[in-house]
Scaffold this motif. Structure first.
Motif, mmCIF file in Angstrom:
data_model
loop_
_atom_site.group_PDB
_atom_site.id
_atom_site.type_symbol
_atom_site.label_atom_id
_atom_site.label_comp_id
_atom_site.label_asym_id
_atom_site.label_seq_id
_atom_site.Cartn_x
_atom_site.Cartn_y
_atom_site.Cartn_z
ATOM 1 N N THR A 1 27.772 -35.413 23.759
ATOM 2 C CA THR A 1 26.834 -35.365 24.873
ATOM 3 C C THR A 1 25.512 -34.745 24.469
ATOM 4 O O THR A 1 24.432 -35.228 24.843
ATOM 5 C CB THR A 1 27.445 -34.569 26.032
ATOM 6 O OG1 THR A 1 28.715 -35.135 26.368
ATOM 7 C CG2 THR A 1 26.545 -34.610 27.248
ATOM 8 N N SER B 1 23.403 -37.151 22.119
ATOM 9 C CA SER B 1 22.898 -38.333 22.818
ATOM 10 C C SER B 1 21.872 -37.976 23.878
ATOM 11 O O SER B 1 20.889 -38.697 24.069
ATOM 12 C CB SER B 1 24.063 -39.110 23.441
ATOM 13 O OG SER B 1 24.786 -38.308 24.349
ATOM 14 N N SER B 2 22.061 -36.849 24.580
ATOM 15 C CA SER B 2 21.101 -36.480 25.623
ATOM 16 C C SER B 2 19.751 -36.121 25.016
ATOM 17 O O SER B 2 18.697 -36.492 25.562
ATOM 18 C CB SER B 2 21.642 -35.320 26.463
ATOM 19 O OG SER B 2 21.862 -34.163 25.675
ATOM 20 N N TYR C 1 18.562 -37.339 22.277
ATOM 21 C CA TYR C 1 18.018 -38.619 21.813
ATOM 22 C C TYR C 1 17.405 -39.412 22.970
ATOM 23 O O TYR C 1 16.251 -39.862 22.893
ATOM 24 C CB TYR C 1 19.145 -39.405 21.150
ATOM 25 C CG TYR C 1 18.794 -40.794 20.713
ATOM 26 C CD1 TYR C 1 18.077 -41.013 19.547
ATOM 27 C CD2 TYR C 1 19.200 -41.900 21.446
ATOM 28 C CE1 TYR C 1 17.759 -42.300 19.121
ATOM 29 C CE2 TYR C 1 18.899 -43.184 21.038
ATOM 30 C CZ TYR C 1 18.178 -43.378 19.879
ATOM 31 O OH TYR C 1 17.871 -44.653 19.466
ATOM 32 N N LEU D 1 26.482 -40.623 19.977
ATOM 33 C CA LEU D 1 25.167 -41.271 19.917
ATOM 34 C C LEU D 1 25.309 -42.773 19.696
ATOM 35 O O LEU D 1 24.594 -43.576 20.308
ATOM 36 C CB LEU D 1 24.350 -40.641 18.795
ATOM 37 C CG LEU D 1 22.925 -41.162 18.607
ATOM 38 C CD1 LEU D 1 22.124 -41.033 19.893
ATOM 39 C CD2 LEU D 1 22.231 -40.413 17.471
ATOM 40 N N LEU E 1 27.148 -44.282 23.171
ATOM 41 C CA LEU E 1 26.261 -44.255 24.341
ATOM 42 C C LEU E 1 24.967 -45.014 24.063
ATOM 43 O O LEU E 1 24.395 -45.632 24.969
ATOM 44 C CB LEU E 1 25.953 -42.813 24.740
ATOM 45 C CG LEU E 1 27.143 -41.960 25.172
ATOM 46 C CD1 LEU E 1 26.671 -40.631 25.760
ATOM 47 C CD2 LEU E 1 28.029 -42.686 26.162
ATOM 48 N N GLY E 2 24.523 -44.981 22.794
ATOM 49 C CA GLY E 2 23.341 -45.762 22.441
ATOM 50 C C GLY E 2 23.596 -47.256 22.592
ATOM 51 O O GLY E 2 22.720 -48.007 23.042
ATOM 52 N N GLY F 1 22.757 -43.973 29.744
ATOM 53 C CA GLY F 1 23.263 -43.122 28.680
ATOM 54 C C GLY F 1 23.420 -41.676 29.123
ATOM 55 O O GLY F 1 24.418 -41.020 28.815
ATOM 56 N N GLY G 1 26.837 -39.422 29.646
ATOM 57 C CA GLY G 1 26.976 -38.088 29.070
ATOM 58 C C GLY G 1 27.549 -37.103 30.079
ATOM 59 O O GLY G 1 28.378 -36.247 29.733
#
Length: 467
Positions: A266, A269-270, A272, A397, A400-401, A424, A428
């Protein structure tokens, strides 16, 4: 140890805002550029178990110094890179160095502060620097890229590594290796490293090959076969196993690693999605984007400090659950971003909420992952925890990406990009909710100290001047 963890965490995010300039300067293709990120994450996550075992067998200080030296030299080489392959190789070498020094540093903290208020404070400081490195990496990377040169996102590690090396050389007691005797399980090390690397590699490439494609399915099947073979070898080997599988019978170890996997997924990815939203949807430059990350970074630090204060009265599991719920709320709030949004209305509030939540989670997770672990397995437990975080970051990443890319579609506009990033961030929040459920179901209510006699620990600290 705090400087070491700040440096390792910083390097996961500091290059993000410099990627366009790196591509232009060295001639990376759009696909090849992703390996600037993944070369570090793959070697870091894939070799952490070996790093933890090395720390147990050969001594924390020795492995820490070796890792710091390699990390600093690789950073210097990356800054002078003249072609894509040189930079990717330098990033991979950075990951190898980080895989050696990170578990050694965490093992030193665990053995130096086995229980009590000092342990709460030590892990609070450690987690604050860990979180600050990840959050401030975007700010530092943006400022360096816009006002200096992309090469400084590599060079910035050199003075930190040199300073940490000098302090560790003089300030860390050498001690004796916790693990002695027995031949190392080289086969197990090869299998687990190859398996985790293939797993991350397969998920990373889903931006080019669909989840149902033969390439992705074959890669993931090979990864699963290698990891299954690793488990078989660890159960049957006559050598000293890389990781004792009975370690996972410790509910703290198993639960904390599962939670850390989700938290790492999480967090990476957050950061990003938020950096891309500010740049590609709101149209801000690298330096401005970095400044907009300050509330998130300060929130993480504040949450880590708060975790120390509350850690004297509340159990680690309670803090982890509370921090997870707070972070999930912040990310769900982020999921409401809009194409015509602004910093004050779409970024500031959820940054503070999710930042404080992340800070509350990190320290308790570390404490839980090493609770009740024998001294000779402290390095292994530390390696497992760091591996869970890095593998979670790479898998999260990538997965979720891929979901965000699918929602965006082939028509790239601020509106479609916003829809993808919002999805995304919402996913998360769902992952953090899953971490909370794992914590409630698996983690014990109270934490047992490591099975070492406090008198012996106090005596060792006295003899080494508290080091």
């Amino acid at each position: 140890m705090a400087v070491v963890q700040f440096m390792v965490s910083l390097d996961l995010s500091v290059v993000n805002l410099g990627l366009p300039q790196i591509a232009a300067g060295l001639g990376f293709s759009a696909t090849g550029l992703t390996w600037v990120i993944h070369a570090y994450a793959l070697t870091f996550g894939g070799l952490l178990l070996l790093g933890g075992k090395a720390a147990d067998r050969y001594g924390n200080k020795r492995v820490l110094l070796l890792g710091l030296g390699l990390f600093g030299l690789a950073s210097l080489a990356g800054g002078f890179a003249q072609e894509p392959g040189q930079l990717v190789a330098a990033r991979a070498a950075q990951g190898i160095g980080a895989a050696a020094l990170a578990p050694a540093a965490l093992s030193l903290l665990t053995s130096t502060f086995p229980a009590g208020r000092a342990r709460v404070r030590a892990f609070g400081v450690w987690s604050a620097m860990n979180a600050a490195g990840a959050a401030l990496g975007v700010l530092i990377g943006g400022l360096l890229t816009e006002y200096a040169d992309w090469r400084w996102v590599m060079f910035v590690n050199v003075p930190m590594a040199a300073g940490a090396l000098a302090v560790a050389w003089r300030g860390v007691a050498a001690g004796e290796p916790a693990a002695r005797g027995g031949r190392p399980d080289v086969l197990g090390g090869v299998l687990v490293t190859a398996g985790m690397t293939l797993l991350v590699f397969g998920v990373v490439r889903t931006d080019r090959y669909a989840w149902t494609s033969s390439v992705t399915l074959t890669t993931l099947a090979a990864a699963a076969a290698l990891l299954a073979a690793f488990l078989h070898v660890e159960r049957t080997t006559t050598r000293e196993p890389l990781v004792r599988l009975g370690l996972f019978a410790n509910r703290s170890v198993a639960g904390a690693n599962a939670c850390t996997l989700l938290i790492g997924a999480t967090m990476a990815s957050s950061f990003y999605f938020l950096s891309l939203y500010v740049q590609q949807v709101l149209g801000k430059g690298p330096a401005t984007t970095g400044v907009m990350f300050l509330p998130l970074a300060l929130g993480v630090i504040a949450g880590s400090v708060l975790a120390v204060k509350l850690g004297y009265r509340l159990a680690p599991r309670t803090l982890l659950v509370g921090g997870g719920l707070l972070t999930a709320s912040g990310l769900a709030w982020f999921g409401l971003i809009s194409p015509d949004g602004a910093f004050l209305t779409d970024v500031l509030g959820p940054s503070i909420v999710s930042g404080v939540g992340f800070g509350l989670c990190l320290g308790p997770a570390v404490s839980l992952a090493t609770a009740g672990v024998a001294p000779h397995e402290a390095g292994t437990a530390s390696g497992l925890l760091n591996s869970s975080r890095q593998i979670g970051a790479s898998l999260g990443l990538a997965a979720l990406g891929a979901a965000a890319h699918d929602r965006t579609g082939s028509t790239i506009t601020p509106e479609t990009l916003n829809d993808g990033y919002a999805l995304g961030l919402t996913l998360g929040a769902a992952l953090l909710a899953g971490a909370v459920l794992v914590a409630l179901a698996v983690l014990p209510r109270t934490v047992a100290p490591a099975p070492a006699r406090v008198a012996e620990t106090d005596d060792r600290l006295t003899k080494t001047g508290g080091r």
